[in-house]
Design a protein around this motif. Sequence first.
Motif, PDB file in Angstrom:
ATOM      1  N   ASP A  19       0.853  -1.219   0.470  1.00 30.18           N
ATOM      2  CA  ASP A  19      -0.238  -0.181   0.122  1.00 30.18           C
ATOM      3  C   ASP A  19       0.744   1.472  -0.148  1.00 30.18           C
ATOM      4  O   ASP A  19       1.735   1.447   0.742  1.00 30.18           O
ATOM      5  N   SER A  51      -4.913  -6.945   4.692  1.00 34.44           N
ATOM      6  CA  SER A  51      -4.456  -5.485   5.864  1.00 34.44           C
ATOM      7  C   SER A  51      -2.683  -5.906   4.566  1.00 34.44           C
ATOM      8  O   SER A  51      -3.130  -6.963   3.990  1.00 34.44           O
ATOM      9  N   SER A  77       3.749  -1.661   3.588  1.00 37.95           N
ATOM     10  CA  SER A  77       2.587   0.010   3.336  1.00 37.95           C
ATOM     11  C   SER A  77       3.948   1.197   3.740  1.00 37.95           C
ATOM     12  O   SER A  77       4.876   0.752   4.501  1.00 37.95           O
TER      13      SER A  77
END
Length: 216
Positions: free
Chosen positions: A144, A172, A176
């Motif tokens: 992400d 999830s 990230s």
Amino acid sequence: MLRRGAPDRRRGDRFWAAVVAAGPADAPSAEAAATRATVEAPRERDALVAWLADSTWALIDALREAGPERGCWTWWGASRTPRHSGGVARHRVQETAVHTHDAQLALGTPQPLPEATALDGVDEFLSTCVATTSPWPHKPAVLDFHATEGEGRTWRLTLDADGARPEGAPGSADVSVHGTASDLVLFLYNRVPATSLRLDGDRGILDLLRAWEPEE
């Protein structure tokens, strides 16, 4: 894979103007190839500035003549970005923004990329430079990218046996990446280090992605 950088700005606009003008093709036109191989920019400053302006207008004129939907050759093949003049225009905006940052950096006055350009730039990079149907050779992963502006825009990249694609199911992420949209774009173009961002999760996935050389 993330280390792909913007190509030579000096000839880029003239090259892409010739590509767009040629229309649908399986390879760059002879004119485009000759432009990339032989055209030399002037060295004197004022002449260079004028030459670059003429190059940009040549591309703008070619894009206007073609319209946004006309097909043309592109190097990104089977990615999610359309192989047409609109896709070229969008990508050239990002390349020009990165080159502008390079020039500012050389002068010691680097500025963030314009917010609207940078917010589009994350999606454009993932769709054009990363998306591929070549199988990901490692354990499936989800990444992400979170921008601190644009109401907290987030882009998801899925890596698995079907390739790399900027989408994914809710849930999830394995890693990230957080930062301004400008820093995210500059990181993707390998202009700023990972230390400019906040990374959560398995950052080794980013190293694998940088080293990956898909077949297509």
